[in-house]
Design a protein around this motif. Structure first.
Motif, short mmCIF file in Angstrom:
data_model
loop_
_atom_site.label_atom_id
_atom_site.label_comp_id
_atom_site.label_asym_id
_atom_site.label_seq_id
_atom_site.Cartn_x
_atom_site.Cartn_y
_atom_site.Cartn_z
N ALA A 252 0.84 -1.20 0.00
CA ALA A 252 0.00 0.00 0.00
C ALA A 252 0.88 1.25 0.00
O ALA A 252 1.85 1.35 0.76
N ASP A 253 0.51 2.20 -0.85
CA ASP A 253 1.29 3.44 -0.93
C ASP A 253 0.90 4.37 0.22
O ASP A 253 -0.20 4.30 0.77
N PHE A 254 1.81 5.28 0.55
CA PHE A 254 1.58 6.26 1.61
C PHE A 254 2.55 7.41 1.41
O PHE A 254 3.53 7.31 0.65
N LYS A 263 7.93 15.76 2.23
CA LYS A 263 7.01 14.66 1.96
C LYS A 263 7.67 13.60 1.09
O LYS A 263 8.26 13.94 0.05
N VAL A 264 7.57 12.35 1.53
CA VAL A 264 8.14 11.24 0.78
C VAL A 264 7.09 10.14 0.63
O VAL A 264 6.44 9.77 1.62
N SER A 265 6.90 9.65 -0.58
CA SER A 265 5.94 8.58 -0.84
C SER A 265 6.67 7.26 -1.09
O SER A 265 7.77 7.26 -1.67
N VAL A 342 0.20 4.51 9.01
CA VAL A 342 0.79 3.53 8.09
C VAL A 342 0.82 2.15 8.71
O VAL A 342 0.65 1.14 8.02
N SER A 343 1.00 2.09 10.02
CA SER A 343 0.93 0.79 10.71
C SER A 343 -0.41 0.12 10.46
O SER A 343 -0.50 -1.09 10.26
N LYS A 344 -1.48 0.90 10.45
CA LYS A 344 -2.81 0.36 10.20
C LYS A 344 -2.92 -0.18 8.77
O LYS A 344 -3.56 -1.21 8.53
#
Length: 383
Positions: A252-254, A263-265, A342-344
């Protein structure tokens, strides 16, 4: 005598109402008596429903009481008692640890008798009470063993005896493994039709499911009735969420902020092997993994490989996070998340956790702790 007659009417009515309970499968009734336990004033019943916790209280008459209610699946309920206060001190007797009992309730009329001590109960009419008692006894045996081992670990820790600490740590984890292999797994395989089999599976799988395929297979082996219970449906949804972060799934992207506030994806690393590491500065086991991660990073960073750290430190007070990065020289991409967002996404319920993502964005491995990371990278890069 009038009140006693009323209680007897309730009891008689309850037993003759069994066919009705069979038709209305969510209804249950508990009829209780006391033997040689004087001065009990009231009994409290506690159990859970989808709408919230139920707390029901009845007065005791001539050593008898009765409850009726609705459950949405078989479950354990708690019975508690309160005694009449002493007339002079106005205080109730202190019997902490003795004034509660667990009853496994299914839609039926269940009789509970307490003799000499409230928690020493005899239960009739409950289909799964004996299974519940035996399962809890087995679980307690191994978890008590783990607690004793933990006490020894702390003694060695105080002495700085790292050799025995490592040895004891294996014994500690071994106690939980024995609980799973000797108690939980045999039960859920032997009685897939039991609602307790779902409980056994949850304990066996743990809060942080490592072997998704095995757990999914065991879940599907449970009877349709168990899987269709509200808790069964909830666990199935939980497993589907885990499936999104297992090997073979697309990562999954974030987008998060790095140490410079940029900001880093995750998608910006597409085309590289990415080791996604969930950690925190306050997590001892996480920090113990860092030397191995650093070694792998420096060895393979020129081989289309990088590391992305996801910190669970407080983003409003990032100093401990930044200090840990500086002091341990964790100089790869470091990001910090807010409220575990992001953990979720990756169903990370405890740390350290990690995922290895291939250049196409697919998760190809997870939980590469210790030497496993370097072994996997040697397999990929052939060196």
């Amino acid at each position: 005598m009038k009140n006693k007659g009323l209680i007897m009417v309730v009891i008689i009515t309850a037993f003759f109402a069994v066919p009705m309970y069979a038709q209305q499968s969510g209804l249950f009734q508990i009829v209780g008596t006391f033997s040689n336990i004087p001065n009990v004033e009231k009994v409290i019943l506690e159990y859970a429903t989808p709408k919230g916790q139920i707390n029901d209280t009845v007065l005791v008459t001539d050593g008898q009481y009765a409850f009726a209610g609705r459950i949405y699946e078989p479950q354990v309920v708690v019975l508690k008692v309160e005694y009449f206060a002493d007339k002079e001190s106005k205080r109730r007797p202190d019997r902490t640890g003795k004034d509660f009992a667990y009853v496994y309730v299914d839609p039926a009329v269940i009789t509970v008798n307490s003799q000499n001590e409230f928690k020493k109960i005899t239960v009739e009419g409950s289909k799964w009470q004996q299974d519940y008692t035996e399962l809890m006894r087995g679980q307690k045996f191994w978890e008590d063993s783990a607690r004793r081992v933990l006490g020894s670990f702390r003694d060695y820790q105080a002495k700085g005896d790292s050799v025995n600490m490592r040895r004891i740590d294996k014994d500690y984890m071994g106690a939980f493994e024995q609980r799973n292999m000797q108690v939980m797994l045999p039960y859920l395989k032997a009685k897939p039709q039991s609602p307790l089999a779902l409980y056994a599976l949850k304990v066996y799988a743990g809060d942080d499911v490592k072997n998704y395929q095995e757990v999914e297979r065991l879940f599907q082996s449970l009877s349709p009735e168990v899987r269709q219970m509200p808790s069964g449906q909830k666990y199935e949804a939980y497993l589907k969420k885990i499936a999104q972060a297992r090997s073979g799934a697309m990562a999954a992207d974030f987008t998060l902020l790095d140490t410079a506030g940029k900001k880093v994806s995750l998608s910006s690393f597409k085309g590289k092997y990415v080791f996604l590491d969930f950690w925190a500065s306050w997590c001892g086991p996480c920090m113990a993994e860092m030397p191995g991660i650093a070694k792998a990073y420096h060895r393979y960073k020129n081989n289309n490989f990088t590391v992305v750290g996801i910190s669970s430190d407080n983003p409003d007070n990032p100093e401990k996070w930044l200090n840990a990065i500086r002091s341990h020289q964790l100089f790869w991409t470091q990001l910090i998340q807010e409220k575990g967002n992001v953990s979720k996404l990756y169903n990370v319920t405890s740390i350290p956790r990690n995922f290895l993502i291939d250049p196409e964005g697919k998760i190809i491995a997870n939980d590469l702790m210790g030497e496993k990371l370097e072994e996997k990278l040697k397999e990929i890069f052939g060196e």
